[in-house]
Enzyme design. Structure first.
Site, PDB file in Angstrom:
ATOM      1  N   GLY A 100       0.853  -1.194   0.000  1.00 55.38           N
ATOM      2  CA  GLY A 100       0.000   0.000   0.000  1.00 55.38           C
ATOM      3  C   GLY A 100       0.877   1.228   0.000  1.00 55.38           C
TER       4      GLY A 100
ATOM      5  CE  LYS B 255       7.668   7.180  -4.600  1.00 55.98           C
ATOM      6  NZ  LYS B 255       8.004   6.659  -5.935  1.00 55.98           N
TER       7      LYS B 255
ATOM      8  N   GLY C 278       8.155   6.408   5.988  1.00 57.75           N
ATOM      9  CA  GLY C 278       7.172   7.199   5.246  1.00 57.75           C
ATOM     10  C   GLY C 278       7.777   8.361   4.475  1.00 57.75           C
TER      11      GLY C 278
ATOM     12  NE  ARG D  16       3.520   8.371  -8.349  1.00 55.33           N
ATOM     13  CZ  ARG D  16       4.068   7.231  -7.923  1.00 55.33           C
ATOM     14  NH1 ARG D  16       5.243   6.849  -8.375  1.00 55.33           N
ATOM     15  NH2 ARG D  16       3.465   6.495  -7.026  1.00 55.33           N
TER      16      ARG D  16
ATOM     17  NE  ARG E 138       0.481   1.714  -6.626  1.00 56.85           N
ATOM     18  CZ  ARG E 138       1.684   2.274  -6.685  1.00 56.85           C
ATOM     19  NH1 ARG E 138       2.735   1.550  -6.976  1.00 56.85           N
ATOM     20  NH2 ARG E 138       1.841   3.555  -6.416  1.00 56.85           N
TER      21      ARG E 138
ATOM     22  CG  ASP F 260       4.549  -3.725  -5.553  1.00 58.48           C
ATOM     23  OD1 ASP F 260       4.989  -4.843  -5.858  1.00 58.48           O
ATOM     24  OD2 ASP F 260       5.265  -2.845  -5.031  1.00 58.48           O
ATOM     25  CG  ASN F 261       6.910  -0.937  -8.185  1.00 58.45           C
ATOM     26  OD1 ASN F 261       6.214  -0.324  -7.381  1.00 58.45           O
ATOM     27  ND2 ASN F 261       8.116  -1.378  -7.893  1.00 58.45           N
TER      28      ASN F 261
ATOM     29  CG  ASP G  42       5.942   3.040  -7.763  1.00 58.09           C
ATOM     30  OD1 ASP G  42       5.426   4.174  -7.791  1.00 58.09           O
ATOM     31  OD2 ASP G  42       5.655   2.179  -6.922  1.00 58.09           O
TER      32      ASP G  42
HETATM   33  P1  AMP Z   1       8.843   0.481  -3.785  1.00 60.07           P
HETATM   34  O1  AMP Z   1       9.982  -0.479  -3.753  1.00 60.07           O
HETATM   35  O2  AMP Z   1       9.257   1.924  -3.686  1.00 60.07           O
HETATM   36  O3  AMP Z   1       7.892   0.229  -4.910  1.00 60.07           O
HETATM   37  O4  AMP Z   1       8.030   0.228  -2.431  1.00 60.07           O
HETATM   38  C1  AMP Z   1       7.442  -0.985  -2.083  1.00 60.07           C
HETATM   39  C2  AMP Z   1       6.526  -0.760  -0.907  1.00 60.07           C
HETATM   40  O5  AMP Z   1       7.250  -0.295   0.223  1.00 60.07           O
HETATM   41  C3  AMP Z   1       5.433   0.257  -1.162  1.00 60.07           C
HETATM   42  O6  AMP Z   1       4.263  -0.204  -0.569  1.00 60.07           O
HETATM   43  C4  AMP Z   1       5.962   1.509  -0.517  1.00 60.07           C
HETATM   44  O7  AMP Z   1       4.941   2.388  -0.111  1.00 60.07           O
HETATM   45  C5  AMP Z   1       6.728   0.954   0.665  1.00 60.07           C
HETATM   46  N1  AMP Z   1       7.835   1.833   1.046  1.00 60.07           N
HETATM   47  C6  AMP Z   1       8.977   2.060   0.372  1.00 60.07           C
HETATM   48  N2  AMP Z   1       9.764   2.928   1.026  1.00 60.07           N
HETATM   49  C7  AMP Z   1       9.106   3.276   2.150  1.00 60.07           C
HETATM   50  C8  AMP Z   1       9.380   4.148   3.246  1.00 60.07           C
HETATM   51  N3  AMP Z   1      10.510   4.855   3.327  1.00 60.07           N
HETATM   52  N4  AMP Z   1       8.461   4.240   4.235  1.00 60.07           N
HETATM   53  C9  AMP Z   1       7.325   3.537   4.187  1.00 60.07           C
HETATM   54  N5  AMP Z   1       7.002   2.701   3.191  1.00 60.07           N
HETATM   55  C10 AMP Z   1       7.876   2.564   2.177  1.00 60.07           C
HETATM   56 MG    MG Z   2       6.275   0.846  -5.608  1.00 63.26          MG
END
Ligand code: AMP
Ligand code: MG
Length: 488
Positions: free
Chosen positions: A90, A113, A126, A176, A183, A252-253, A262
């Protein structure tokens, strides 16, 4: 043009039945400031570029003072990450602020973001870092400039807050824009948690907003899936043709609209290396450059599975079966354009494959070679020295060039006219890692001019910009093997 205060926000996604995510306020940075804003993305929201310079802009899009109608919302999804199903992901560090209705009648999702923790943050903070926000910002706008479907980037906002990754980094936020942030993994989440009514509600929502021609069609869900297969195949063909590696093609991407989504550890090919792995964390090369078509199809199979309460297995299989031929057709079409060929001939596939084999062997800089190929002199006595010099095996190139010359002659190709056509599809400038890295380092030192220069240049990558010739150079030694990983 309306001012910021006149933007009309809505959030239809937040009004879907309970269970699609959570409403939540962003956690703004205490001292947010503008790093860079994209004038052409601002125009998508009907905003004059000058609006971004106002403190109210940073307050509104940075989450400190939401505009009327914004209903910040974290979307839930799931996904196959490196082949393994993760049942709940999520927006862990992003919020859908709402949808802007522009004067052209388009509805743009606005997503912040780096907006602080959400129930989906797992162990994360976050936040996002300036490095990754700039990379996504520049690449979104560069892909748009290349004519490749993508989410857009409105702006990067900086904040004084330190963010802890492998080292302490500068925190930042990215705003964004996308017609949709749904997704493949959004469908997977509801399917695998056996919320079948929600799968249908999501499909109906997506159809209503993005596939209106299918809403009243017979077998509408099968046709929807078939269109996602088609759009994804076309997108991947464009990636392969321009030499773009996404790096983290988890489901998810993957955008339900076939957009590049992403941006993490992506990379453009410098030297042509089919097995190029841009993500340092991808030890097995699952998402290597030449694996992208196969992975896209694997991801589409996951999506098909997640839609099986809405369409039959036969329908899913039939649609998935169109991926390979659709990809091949689009890829060949893109490559013919890159070679300046107008007609379709049986032997073209061989001509392309033998070129790629020679390019990989040399190795040859992908972008520079194709740009230079536009200057190919097709007269029989021409030696095309500048092109030959890209190769170690120059005689090997001569053999290929003789075939190419014959192929051009067969369709009566004219050098000057062909060159103009080729220059419109073979970019001179792409976002090489070393270019992004330089812009990032300057921005970390408080100087955002290089970010702005690159964004403007990459918006128009097919034109000659003599004053920016240095940005078309292959990477210097330090920039050849920069490490880029998921930790952003
Ligand atoms: P990503 O690899 O950026 O596509 O992220 C995969 C998942 O991890 C997604 O659900 C993101 O929202 C979550 N995520 C990535 N980086 C963070 C972060 N720094 N804090 C919280 N959630 C994260
Ligand atoms: Mg992602």
């Amino acid at each position: 043009m309306p001012m910021l205060e006149q933007l009309r926000f809505d959030n239809t996604y937040a009004r879907l039945p309970a269970g699609f995510g959570v409403a939540l306020r962003p956690t703004p940075f205490p001292d947010a400031h503008l790093v860079s804003a994209s004038p052409s993305a601002l125009r998508l929201l009907d905003l004059e570029p000058s609006e971004a310079a106002r403190p109210e802009f940073v307050q509104a899009f940075g989450g400190a003072r939401p505009l009327p109608g914004m209903e910040p919302f974290a979307m839930v999804y799931a996904g196959h990450q490196f082949g393994v199903y993760v049942p709940r992901l999520g927006d862990g560090r992003a919020l859908l602020l709402g949808e802007v209705l522009n004067s052209a009648g388009e509805r743009w999702d606005v997503q912040l973001k780096g907006s602080g923790p959400t129930p989906y943050s797992r162990m994360g903070d976050g936040r996002a870092v300036l490095r990754s926000a700039i990379r996504e910002y520049l690449c979104s706008e560069a892909m748009h400039g290349l004519g490749i479907p993508t989410t857009r980037a409105l702006c990067v906002l900086g904040g004084g807050e330190p963010v802890y990754r492998e080292e302490v980094e500068t925190g930042a936020m990215l705003v964004r824009l996308s017609p949709s942030h749904v997704r493949f993994g959004t469908f997977e989440y509801f399917h695998y948690s056996e919320q079948h009514a929600h799968v249908k509600a999501l499909a109906d929502y997506v159809l209503g907003r993005h596939f209106p021609h299918l809403v009243d069609a017979p077998e509408k869900y099968a046709r929807f899936y078939a269109e996602v297969v088609e759009r994804t195949a076309r997108l991947i063909a464009q990636w392969q043709a321009v030499g773009f590696a996404h790096g983290v093609m988890n489901t998810d991407n993957m955008s339900i609209l076939g957009l590049t989504l992403d941006y993490g550890p992506f990379g453009f090919l410098d030297d042509f290396d089919p097995g190029f792995v841009c993500n340092h964390s991808d030890e097995r090369g699952r998402y290597a450059f030449d694996q992208q078509p196969r992975i896209a199809m694997w991801n589409l199979a996951c999506l098909g599975e997640a839609l099986l309460t809405l369409l039959s297995e036969d329908e899913a299989r039939a649609a998935l079966g169109t991926f390979q031929p659709t990809f091949a057709t689009h890829f060949l079409a893109r490559l013919r354009e890159k070679l300046g060929l107008r007609e379709t001939r049986e032997e073209d596939r061989n001509l392309i494959e033998s070129l790629f084999a020679r390019m990989a062997q040399a190795p040859v800089d992908y972008t520079r070679f194709f740009r230079a190929l536009g200057r190919f002199d097709s007269s029989p006595e021409a030696r095309n020295e500048a092109l030959r010099d890209h190769f170690v095996d120059r005689e090997g190139f001569d053999t290929w060039a003789a075939d190419y010359r014959r192929r051009l002659a067969a369709e009566g190709s004219q050098d000057a006219e062909r060159r103009a056509r080729m220059d419109r599809v073979n970019p001179k400038y792409v976002l090489r890692n070393y270019l992004a890295q330089t812009a990032i380092e300057r921005a970390q030192a408080g100087d955002f001019r290089e970010v702005n220069r690159l964004r403007a240049l990459l918006e128009d990558p097919f034109s000659e910009h003599p004053e920016h010739n240095a940005s078309a150079e292959p990477p210097p030694t330090w920039g050849r093997h920069l490490v880029v990983s998921c930790s952003s």
